[in-house]
Motif scaffolding. Sequence first.
Motif, PDB file in Angstrom:
ATOM      1  N   ASP A 261       0.753  -1.054   0.400  1.00 17.51           N
ATOM      2  CA  ASP A 261       0.079   0.059  -0.003  1.00 17.51           C
ATOM      3  C   ASP A 261       0.890   1.188   0.588  1.00 17.51           C
ATOM      4  OD1 ASP A 261      -3.012   1.404   0.489  1.00 17.51           O
ATOM      5  OD2 ASP A 261      -1.073   2.208   1.908  1.00 17.51           O
ATOM      6  N   ALA A 262       2.032   1.030   0.745  1.00 16.87           N
ATOM      7  CA  ALA A 262       2.407   2.386   0.501  1.00 16.87           C
ATOM      8  C   ALA A 262       3.196   2.996  -0.859  1.00 16.87           C
ATOM      9  CB  ALA A 262       4.670   1.841   2.036  1.00 16.87           C
ATOM     10  N   VAL A 263       4.066   0.970  -1.343  1.00 14.82           N
ATOM     11  CA  VAL A 263       4.691   1.742  -2.856  1.00 14.82           C
ATOM     12  C   VAL A 263       3.394   1.603  -4.483  1.00 14.82           C
ATOM     13  CG1 VAL A 263       6.433   1.101  -1.848  1.00 14.82           C
ATOM     14  CG2 VAL A 263       5.640  -0.618  -3.169  1.00 14.82           C
ATOM     15  N   LEU A 264       2.050   1.056  -4.390  1.00 12.21           N
ATOM     16  CA  LEU A 264       2.216   1.125  -5.188  1.00 12.21           C
ATOM     17  C   LEU A 264       0.380   1.681  -4.876  1.00 12.21           C
ATOM     18  CD1 LEU A 264       1.692  -2.388  -5.650  1.00 12.21           C
ATOM     19  CD2 LEU A 264       3.406  -1.049  -7.016  1.00 12.21           C
ATOM     20  N   PRO A 265      -0.711   2.027  -6.063  1.00 14.11           N
ATOM     21  CA  PRO A 265      -1.938   2.379  -5.300  1.00 14.11           C
ATOM     22  C   PRO A 265      -3.334   1.804  -5.389  1.00 14.11           C
ATOM     23  CG  PRO A 265      -1.767   2.672  -7.843  1.00 14.11           C
ATOM     24  CD  PRO A 265      -0.358   2.464  -6.842  1.00 14.11           C
ATOM     25  N   ARG A 266      -4.057   2.023  -4.514  1.00 15.65           N
ATOM     26  CA  ARG A 266      -4.738   1.368  -3.485  1.00 15.65           C
ATOM     27  C   ARG A 266      -5.962   0.310  -5.048  1.00 15.65           C
ATOM     28  NH1 ARG A 266      -6.936   4.157   1.729  1.00 15.65           N
ATOM     29  NH2 ARG A 266      -4.707   4.587   2.636  1.00 15.65           N
ATOM     30  N   GLN A 267      -6.407  -0.579  -5.319  1.00 16.23           N
ATOM     31  CA  GLN A 267      -7.909  -0.721  -5.801  1.00 16.23           C
ATOM     32  C   GLN A 267      -9.079  -0.296  -5.212  1.00 16.23           C
ATOM     33  OE1 GLN A 267      -5.966  -4.763  -6.828  1.00 16.23           O
ATOM     34  NE2 GLN A 267      -5.655  -4.607  -8.681  1.00 16.23           N
ATOM     35  N   ALA A 268      -9.539   0.099  -6.621  1.00 13.86           N
ATOM     36  CA  ALA A 268     -10.510   0.863  -6.306  1.00 13.86           C
ATOM     37  C   ALA A 268     -11.556  -0.016  -6.854  1.00 13.86           C
ATOM     38  CB  ALA A 268     -10.775   2.290  -5.795  1.00 13.86           C
ATOM     39  N   VAL A 269     -11.873  -1.075  -6.541  1.00 11.05           N
ATOM     40  CA  VAL A 269     -13.566  -2.178  -7.345  1.00 11.05           C
ATOM     41  C   VAL A 269     -14.489  -2.523  -6.281  1.00 11.05           C
ATOM     42  CG1 VAL A 269     -11.607  -2.688  -9.538  1.00 11.05           C
ATOM     43  CG2 VAL A 269     -11.641  -3.848  -7.603  1.00 11.05           C
ATOM     44  N   GLN A 270     -15.349  -2.772  -7.299  1.00 12.01           N
ATOM     45  CA  GLN A 270     -17.069  -2.889  -6.445  1.00 12.01           C
ATOM     46  C   GLN A 270     -16.429  -4.994  -7.039  1.00 12.01           C
ATOM     47  OE1 GLN A 270     -20.493  -1.270  -7.291  1.00 12.01           O
ATOM     48  NE2 GLN A 270     -19.753   0.394  -8.212  1.00 12.01           N
ATOM     49  N   LEU A 271     -16.312  -4.974  -5.529  1.00 11.72           N
ATOM     50  CA  LEU A 271     -16.687  -6.453  -5.863  1.00 11.72           C
ATOM     51  C   LEU A 271     -17.806  -7.508  -5.679  1.00 11.72           C
ATOM     52  CD1 LEU A 271     -13.313  -7.236  -3.390  1.00 11.72           C
ATOM     53  CD2 LEU A 271     -13.399  -7.057  -5.810  1.00 11.72           C
ATOM     54  N   GLY A 272     -19.153  -7.061  -5.217  1.00 13.91           N
ATOM     55  CA  GLY A 272     -20.125  -7.004  -4.727  1.00 13.91           C
ATOM     56  C   GLY A 272     -20.333  -8.615  -4.045  1.00 13.91           C
ATOM     57  N   LEU A 273     -19.446  -8.618  -3.234  1.00 14.92           N
ATOM     58  CA  LEU A 273     -19.409 -10.191  -2.166  1.00 14.92           C
ATOM     59  C   LEU A 273     -20.166 -10.371  -1.165  1.00 14.92           C
ATOM     60  CD1 LEU A 273     -15.940  -9.897  -1.720  1.00 14.92           C
ATOM     61  CD2 LEU A 273     -17.287 -11.590  -3.361  1.00 14.92           C
ATOM     62  N   VAL A 274     -21.399  -8.560  -0.961  1.00 18.82           N
ATOM     63  CA  VAL A 274     -21.656  -8.635   0.461  1.00 18.82           C
ATOM     64  C   VAL A 274     -23.068  -7.663  -0.226  1.00 18.82           C
ATOM     65  CG1 VAL A 274     -22.019  -7.909   2.671  1.00 18.82           C
ATOM     66  CG2 VAL A 274     -20.189  -8.342   2.171  1.00 18.82           C
TER      67      VAL A 274
END
Length: 460
Positions: free
Chosen positions: A402-415
Amino acid sequence: MSRPHVVIVGAGFAGFRAARELARQARGTADVTLLNPTDYFLYLPLLPQVAAGILEPRRVTVSLTGTLPGVRLVLGEADRIDLDARTVHYSDPEGGAGTLAYDRLVVAAGSVNKLLPVPGVAEHAHGFRGLPEALYLRDHVTRQMELAAAADDRATCAERCTFVVAGAGYTGTEVAAQGRLFTDAQVRRNPLRHKVRPRWLLVDIAPRVLPGLDARLARTATRVLRRRGVEVRTETSVKEATREGVLLSDGESVATRTLVWCVGVRPDPLVDSTRLPLEQGRLVVDPYLQVPGRPEVFACGDAAAVPDLDRPGELAPMTAQHAWRQGRSAARNVLASLGRGECRPHHHRDLGFVVDLGGVQAAANPLGIPLSGPLAGAVTRGYHLAAMPGNRVRVGADWLLDAVLPRQAVQLGLVRSWSVPLESASPELARVPGRPAPAHTEPPGPVRAGDPSEDPEGDR
């Protein structure tokens, strides 16, 4: 002759610790059964990082069967305890019913969301007590930001990217701090139209954030939140919630699609079914964690009103640090009641507080020494790595990535929303479709939304 049977209800901090201690020490002395809705122990303090996309959900879960050798795991939710028959009645995840007989019982059922009589909250607020809720909130915030970016008019865009957090205890403060970083990262990759910026409001009826903590730590947290752009509203509560907004006690109507409910917790409704004496809604126990008049029954964690021997007349707070140590004391005294070892009163030594504010920021008070900034951040993460009963390498790896890479912001639809009702008695247990969750609401009283009640993730 058969060995005595010890049943532990709940695998939170207190129940898991009791089971682990008994797994180590009770071999050949007693058979141990753990009744829990899920097959994992949840490390609650890191749940805000799951909601913010820093940690993968499995990182904050620890397998019960993998870490408790010799302990029988029964998946189910306790419905009723028959003290005279010495049995626990439960429902399994598929709707079946079962019964467990015991010689010794450890009640560590934990706590549930505190649902106050505020119009619209049960229908429109999002709780934050379990893994499904964190996953749902992550998807929900991501979806609102994506819909805001695609909105044609400014009002709709601003409404969708406005987020209100009720309750400025540990959980609410960390959710607001992490959430602001999460949405800002999304805006950098997908700018909003009409020059709209994400808006986060943290409201609490208390005069300051983190009520009950050292005022210096509260000031540090407030300074970090406001510098980050979070609007901190103290002495303010939620008066009404609708699908399109929230009405605050100061008269302001906030257009939003998101209300995160972190106003506190209450003991699991299971304790009411015992018909045993209660104090502040918790089972009354003596300093040995035994229920008076029922020497075969022990209670610990959020379900128990444990007397604080260092502060006569007061009860131990409903926090993870207290529950963890109470679980160990309960296990020791259960063994003593079976003739192995000596029964001793429970004493607690406070190790201090840590509040993760996202990034490198934190507020910490290890052994009474107030810290802030990156040093507090390092201490906070070090504490969590030391306190976690598993997954340390994986958690550390996620922090590094998380400190070196951008976060992935995607909807997983698990819940889905129906599986995380705010009034659910067991928020970690996703309900079977078509099977209604029990509605346990608080009776009308003087407490208002944003009440600074004790927080189970608190004293860490």
